[in-house]
Design an enzyme around this catalytic site. Structure first.
Site, PDB file in Angstrom:
ATOM      1  N   GLU A  60      29.299  -5.575 -22.199  1.00  0.00           N
ATOM      2  CA  GLU A  60      29.268  -5.869 -20.764  1.00  0.00           C
ATOM      3  C   GLU A  60      29.411  -7.379 -20.567  1.00  0.00           C
ATOM      4  O   GLU A  60      28.729  -8.124 -21.262  1.00  0.00           O
ATOM      5  CB  GLU A  60      27.948  -5.400 -20.132  1.00  0.00           C
ATOM      6  CG  GLU A  60      27.990  -5.572 -18.619  1.00  0.00           C
ATOM      7  CD  GLU A  60      26.724  -5.067 -17.905  1.00  0.00           C
ATOM      8  OE1 GLU A  60      25.816  -4.548 -18.571  1.00  0.00           O
ATOM      9  OE2 GLU A  60      26.674  -5.229 -16.696  1.00  0.00           O
ATOM     10  N   ALA A  69      18.675  -8.133 -22.907  1.00  0.00           N
ATOM     11  CA  ALA A  69      18.954  -6.880 -23.595  1.00  0.00           C
ATOM     12  C   ALA A  69      20.122  -6.187 -22.927  1.00  0.00           C
ATOM     13  O   ALA A  69      20.590  -6.624 -21.876  1.00  0.00           O
ATOM     14  CB  ALA A  69      17.731  -5.968 -23.560  1.00  0.00           C
ATOM     15  N   MET A  70      20.565  -5.080 -23.538  1.00  0.00           N
ATOM     16  CA  MET A  70      21.740  -4.386 -23.019  1.00  0.00           C
ATOM     17  C   MET A  70      21.549  -2.880 -23.139  1.00  0.00           C
ATOM     18  O   MET A  70      21.156  -2.365 -24.183  1.00  0.00           O
ATOM     19  CB  MET A  70      22.978  -4.848 -23.807  1.00  0.00           C
ATOM     20  CG  MET A  70      24.261  -4.170 -23.399  1.00  0.00           C
ATOM     21  SD  MET A  70      24.691  -4.521 -21.664  1.00  0.00           S
ATOM     22  CE  MET A  70      25.520  -3.007 -21.246  1.00  0.00           C
ATOM     23  N   GLU A  71      21.877  -2.192 -22.041  1.00  0.00           N
ATOM     24  CA  GLU A  71      21.564  -0.779 -21.887  1.00  0.00           C
ATOM     25  C   GLU A  71      22.590   0.181 -22.475  1.00  0.00           C
ATOM     26  O   GLU A  71      22.721   1.314 -21.984  1.00  0.00           O
ATOM     27  CB  GLU A  71      21.405  -0.484 -20.391  1.00  0.00           C
ATOM     28  CG  GLU A  71      22.706  -0.546 -19.556  1.00  0.00           C
ATOM     29  CD  GLU A  71      22.971  -1.870 -18.857  1.00  0.00           C
ATOM     30  OE1 GLU A  71      22.463  -2.910 -19.326  1.00  0.00           O
ATOM     31  OE2 GLU A  71      23.701  -1.882 -17.850  1.00  0.00           O
ATOM     32  N   ASN A  72      23.314  -0.189 -23.528  1.00  0.00           N
ATOM     33  CA  ASN A  72      24.306   0.705 -24.121  1.00  0.00           C
ATOM     34  C   ASN A  72      23.767   2.126 -24.280  1.00  0.00           C
ATOM     35  O   ASN A  72      22.627   2.325 -24.681  1.00  0.00           O
ATOM     36  CB  ASN A  72      24.703   0.188 -25.511  1.00  0.00           C
ATOM     37  CG  ASN A  72      24.897  -1.300 -25.537  1.00  0.00           C
ATOM     38  OD1 ASN A  72      25.753  -1.814 -24.852  1.00  0.00           O
ATOM     39  ND2 ASN A  72      24.057  -1.992 -26.298  1.00  0.00           N
ATOM     40  N   GLU A 132      15.998  -1.469 -19.236  1.00  0.00           N
ATOM     41  CA  GLU A 132      17.167  -0.944 -19.965  1.00  0.00           C
ATOM     42  C   GLU A 132      17.110   0.574 -20.021  1.00  0.00           C
ATOM     43  O   GLU A 132      18.125   1.254 -19.881  1.00  0.00           O
ATOM     44  CB  GLU A 132      17.251  -1.531 -21.377  1.00  0.00           C
ATOM     45  CG  GLU A 132      17.230  -3.057 -21.468  1.00  0.00           C
ATOM     46  CD  GLU A 132      18.208  -3.762 -20.554  1.00  0.00           C
ATOM     47  OE1 GLU A 132      19.263  -3.189 -20.228  1.00  0.00           O
ATOM     48  OE2 GLU A 132      17.918  -4.899 -20.144  1.00  0.00           O
ATOM     49  N   GLU A 181      22.210  -3.217 -10.945  1.00  0.00           N
ATOM     50  CA  GLU A 181      21.184  -4.192 -11.308  1.00  0.00           C
ATOM     51  C   GLU A 181      20.080  -4.303 -10.254  1.00  0.00           C
ATOM     52  O   GLU A 181      18.896  -4.337 -10.586  1.00  0.00           O
ATOM     53  CB  GLU A 181      21.809  -5.558 -11.608  1.00  0.00           C
ATOM     54  CG  GLU A 181      22.740  -5.568 -12.832  1.00  0.00           C
ATOM     55  CD  GLU A 181      22.091  -5.037 -14.099  1.00  0.00           C
ATOM     56  OE1 GLU A 181      20.847  -4.923 -14.150  1.00  0.00           O
ATOM     57  OE2 GLU A 181      22.831  -4.717 -15.063  1.00  0.00           O
TER      58      GLU A 181
HETATM   59  N1  B3K Z   1      23.386  -5.233 -18.123  1.00  0.00           N
HETATM   60  C1  B3K Z   1      22.952  -6.255 -19.038  1.00  0.00           C
HETATM   61  C2  B3K Z   1      23.498  -7.600 -18.733  1.00  0.00           C
HETATM   62  C3  B3K Z   1      24.823  -7.861 -19.310  1.00  0.00           C
HETATM   63  C4  B3K Z   1      25.216  -9.300 -19.125  1.00  0.00           C
HETATM   64  C5  B3K Z   1      26.542  -9.585 -19.687  1.00  0.00           C
HETATM   65  N2  B3K Z   1      26.904 -10.967 -19.662  1.00  0.00           N
HETATM   66  C6  B3K Z   1      21.462  -6.344 -19.111  1.00  0.00           C
HETATM   67  C7  B3K Z   1      20.729  -5.741 -17.976  1.00  0.00           C
HETATM   68  O1  B3K Z   1      20.822  -6.148 -16.843  1.00  0.00           O
HETATM   69  O2  B3K Z   1      20.054  -4.785 -18.194  1.00  0.00           O
HETATM   70 ZN    ZN Z   2      20.131  -4.469 -15.852  1.00  0.00          ZN
END
Ligand code: B3K
Ligand code: ZN
Length: 877
Positions: free
Chosen positions: A124, A265-268, A301, A323
């Site tokens: 992302e 963090a990242m919600e993959n 996340e 978000e």
């Molecule tokens: N969605 C990610 C943020 C990604 C940022 C990329 N530069 C984390 C979050 O908001 O949960």
């Molecule tokens: Zn987020």
């Protein structure tokens, strides 16, 4: 170099082709990873036939390409620095590509990179295009199956989204794993991790009876730091079921901790990747604040699995759709499991300092922007926090039950789709029957609305007349503003009874605590049957993200501080009272007049300190003065030195006058039970530590003894770090020197603790600190490649050491721009974030303005990434 061009929201078109299924094979090697992709493509039903296929791709070396099994000739396609175009393709087809990439050379930490030898990804918003050629946009959702091939020795663990379906050994010490993700997803949610990781495992049974395996993957030495994150995850899963009826949808949920990560963090899907700072905790290494942050981010996340993953964004202009909603969800979760008033106070205090500043600066933008150059620059406080405030207002406007029905409708109607902010708000309107058309302006209008309020009590008619007038200052590109729908939660506190009076408006009872709606530029609300003269308590629990001005006298504020039934506004009355006193002292400092402390503040604090309370957490917040950054926000022109001097004067005056009271608070809250991140314990620690700060402000002998004792007792990191900071920040540097040295030696092996060690030193308010920052940048443990370290050292200095960053010789500005220029080459995302303090130059005196602008010009003259270019160009516009 030509200036990078913006993308416009109104140019949105559905993609010409969509991907129904994506097959990937990664053959990992640090400088030569091979990525094979088989994309099952078809024409989008909303688009005409015969359009070229355009796939994004950056820094990819194409090795092979075939369409429906036929290798393509070099004349069949075009590759440039943005991607791959094939002029003629059928209605349905399979495209196969093979590319080579170099994860170990990826310092931007976007796409596939290595952190401490571990392969990981961050896609992302637009990182997937650095992995393979693909329609890299969130409205292309496909199922994925991925095979990862790695070295058995160095990458024993091979992880990807979804479910593991196959694994085995290969020749030459290699092995593979195949994963399938049955949920269609945009490529920004793709993730891969490979390395020598160890896991902690737990289980969760969903409300529908699904057995979910929970795994937390970390480097071996961090296995003892996972307990809190795992417990937080389970709490979040249960909360989302109970509160939103949302259940997890795979058999496996994984979290991986890595050291080098651009954000939290990242919600993959099924495989969240975390900055180790946002997941690892241990009583000896993490503070209470870190524990709370981990809890909030783990939940955030996880909540994205529905608000973001199952229902995602049509385009990146809709970023706040996922978000803002998810931040609102995580804020409510934290409020539910800790203390709601304290959570609100902390969130609002942060918001009013940092988001208000963003909204007043050159990068101000609406929650849904109309254009951007680099989307990475839009992961902002406005998109996240103001977006959450707007969802909170919606929630308060329609009430929880309608909000929940609207949320259910949204998840049912749009499951598996990529949608817009209108789609979300429409569901809320449909479920509640409310007309939300004016409310939508919150999404398009930038800037912080200000309400000028005044009120009058009419003794003869027993009426209270409250007039509210709203205005929103111009922001870049938006000179004119329209009236917003602003819900103002309020009470009228009787000056005789000290209680909330029943409010009657237009013949209807509003109760003792109610909401009035300001939808016009100006409106007078007439409350009838008001039995006694009241003091209005306005914008309770910060019911709208606005600045509210009311001509409160200091007596009014002292009264509200003692009597307001709303915990948030009681706290805010104290902040306002302190700000009035600070205003006088700032003026005195500027005029070279002797500073005199307002005794009303002292008496208010005395009452707080001596009245027994069962809410120690709120009390601790009330005893904290507004931060220098927040005080600066209130000033027409920021005088950093006067603000610092005035605030120090107040701290010392309070400490001198209330020394015994602070000492008693310290002594009464020194429990030594085993550390737990429980609300009651956290409240006691913060109360005790606030008291210690005051005692150390006057270097009280007993206070100093306690501070040393607290440091040496080494009970938990919250107490140790606080004591160490007070020692190091005291005017006598020698006080903390040996403790600091021992701390650095003891924790040299732990990067998260070393981050704290750096921060403590560079936030020291004394004058020689710039030299210290430079010296520490040469420290073997410092690296520009690690975002946490950059933030801990350079970021902390520029944002939390205002007197030194703004030093009149311009050295602070120069230091920051040196780092920005260097980092621009390595990690544009972090570099662009770091420039922020310089972009706020308009707020300062002419000398500083000139110095700050000169550094911005210097940066602008460099060959820049689009990220840094966009921020600097806006700042200089
Ligand atoms: N969605 C990610 C943020 C990604 C940022 C990329 N530069 C984390 C979050 O908001 O949960
Ligand atoms: Zn987020």
């Amino acid at each position: 170099m030509s200036a990078p061009q913006p993308v416009y929201r109104f140019d949105y078109q559905a993609p010409a082709y969509r991907v129904t299924h994506t097959e990937l094979t990664f053959d990992l090697a640090p400088t030569a990873t091979r990525v094979k992709a088989r994309l099952h493509l078809e024409r989008h039903p909303d688009r005409e036939g015969g359009l070229p296929l355009e796939l994004q791709g950056e820094r990819l070396e194409l090795k092979a390409i075939a369409l429906d099994g036929q290798a393509l000739d070099s004349g069949d396609y075009v590759i440039d620095d943005k991607g791959l175009t094939i002029a003629r393709v059928p209605e349905r087809f399979v495209l196969e590509t093979e590319v080579e990439i170099a994860p170990s050379e990826n310092t931007a930490l976007e796409g596939l990179y290595q952190s401490n030898g571990i392969y990981c990804t961050q896609c992302e918003a637009q990182g997937f295009r650095r992995i393979t050629f693909y329609p890299d946009r969130p409205d292309v959702m496909a199922t994925f199956s991925t095979t990862i091939i790695g070295d058995q020795q160095s990458e024993p663990v091979l992880l990807c989204n979804g479910n593991p379906v196959d694994k085995g050994s290969l020749e030459d010490g290699r092995h593979f794993a195949t994963w399938e993700d049955p949920h269609p997803k945009p490529c920004y949610l793709f993730a891969l991790v490979a390395g020598d990781l160890k896991k902690v495992e737990d289980h969760f049974t969903t409300m529908g009876g699904r057995e979910v395996t929970l795994q937390l993957w970390v480097e071996e030495e961090n296995l003892d730091k996972t307990e809190h994150a795992m417990a937080s995850l389970k709490r979040a899963m249960a909360w989302d079921e109970q509160t939103y009826g949302r259940e997890y949808d795979l058999d496996l949920f994984m979290i991986v901790a890595v050291n080098d990560f651009n954000m939290g963090a990242m919600e993959n899907k099924g495989l969240n990747i975390f900055n180790s700072a946002a997941v690892l905790t241990h009583p000896k290494t993490a503070t209470d604040i870190a524990y709370q942050r981990v809890e909030g981010i783990v939940a955030h996340e996880y909540f994205h699995n529905w608000s973001g993953n199952r229902v995602t964004c049509r385009d990146w202009f809709q970023l706040s759709l996922k978000e803002g909603f998810t931040v609102f969800r995580d804020q409510c979760f934290s409020a539910d499991i800790t203390s709601a008033p304290v959570k609100r106070i902390q969130d609002a205090a942060f918001f009013r300092t940092a988001q208000f500043a963003e909204d007043a600066g050159p990068t101000a933008h609406p929650i849904r922007p109309d254009h951007y150059i680099e989307i990475t620059n839009f992961y902002t406080l406005t998109i996240y926090e103001k977006g959450a405030e707007v969802v909170r207002m919606l929630h308060n406007l329609v009430g929880w039950e309608a909000f929940r029905r609207g949320s259910d409708l949204y998840f049912e109607r749009f499951d598996g789709q990529a949608v817009t902010i209108e789609d979300f708000v429409d569901c809320m309107a449909e479920a509640s029957g409310e007309d939300l058309s004016q409310f939508m302006r919150w999404y398009s209008q930038a800037g912080t609305p200000e309400i000028d309020a005044h009120g009058e009590y009419d003794y003869t008619h027993s009426e209270y007349h409250l007039t509210l007038r709203q205005r929103t200052p111009a922001t870049p590109g938006q000179p004119e503003k329209q009236a917003l729908h602003i819900p103002v939660r309020m009470g009228l506190v009787g000056t005789k009874s000290g209680r909330d009076l029943t409010m009657t408006l237009d013949g209807e009872s509003l109760g003792k605590d109610g909401v009035i709606h300001l939808c016009e530029d100006e409106r007078t609300f007439v409350f009838t049957d008001v039995a006694e003269a009241p003091v209005p308590s306005l914008l309770r629990s910060f019911s709208a993200p606005v600045k509210l001005h009311f001509p409160y006298s200091r007596e009014d504020l002292a009264f509200l501080l003692a009597h307001d039934s709303d915990g948030f506004n009681r706290w805010d009355a104290g902040q306002r009272l302190a700000l009035l006193a600070l205003d006088d002292l700032i003026a005195a400092h500027r005029n070279g007049v002797e500073k005199v402390m307002d005794t009303r503040v002292i008496e208010a604090f005395r009452t707080l300190l001596t009245t027994s309370t069962d809410d120690k957490a709120v009390l601790a917040e009330m005893l904290m003065l507004p931060s220098e950054a927040y005080i600066a926000e209130q000033q027409p022109l920021v005088d950093v030195d006067a603000i610092h001097a005035a605030r120090e004067f107040v701290r010392q005056s309070l400490a001198v006058a209330l020394r015994d009271e602070f000492l008693a608070v310290y002594e009464n809250n020194r429990s030594q039970v085993a550390y737990a991140p429980e609300p009651e314990q956290i409240a006691e620690r913060s109360l005790k530590n606030v008291a210690l700060s005051y005692l150390m402000a006057i270097e009280d002998e007993q206070g100093l003894a306690y501070c040393r004792e607290q440091y040496e007792a080494d009970h938990n990191m919250t107490d140790v770090r606080h004591a160490l900071t007070l020692l190091v920040h005291s005017s006598d540097e020698a006080l903390g020197a040996s403790a600091l040295k021992r701390f650095g030696e003891k924790w040299a092996h732990d990067p998260l603790v070393m981050d704290q060690w750096f921060t403590i030193q560079v936030t020291r308010p004394q004058a020689d600190v710039i030299e210290r920052v430079k010296y520490l940048m040469q420290h073997p443990a410092f690296s520009l490649r690690n975002p946490n370290r950059v933030r801990a050292l350079v970021g902390a200095f520029a944002s939390h050491n205002r007197v030194n960053f703004h030093r009149l010789d311009g050295e602070g500005y120069q230091l920051l721009s040196d780092v920005v220029i260097e980092l621009n080459r390595l990690n544009p995302e972090i570099a662009a974030g770091l420039v922020t303090p310089l972009t706020r130059w308009q707020r300062f005196d002419e000398t500083r303005q000139a110095l700050m602008r000169a550094q911005l010009e210097r940066i602008k003259a460099e060959p820049l990434s689009p990220n840094v270019y966009e921020v600097v160009a806006k700042a200089l516009a």
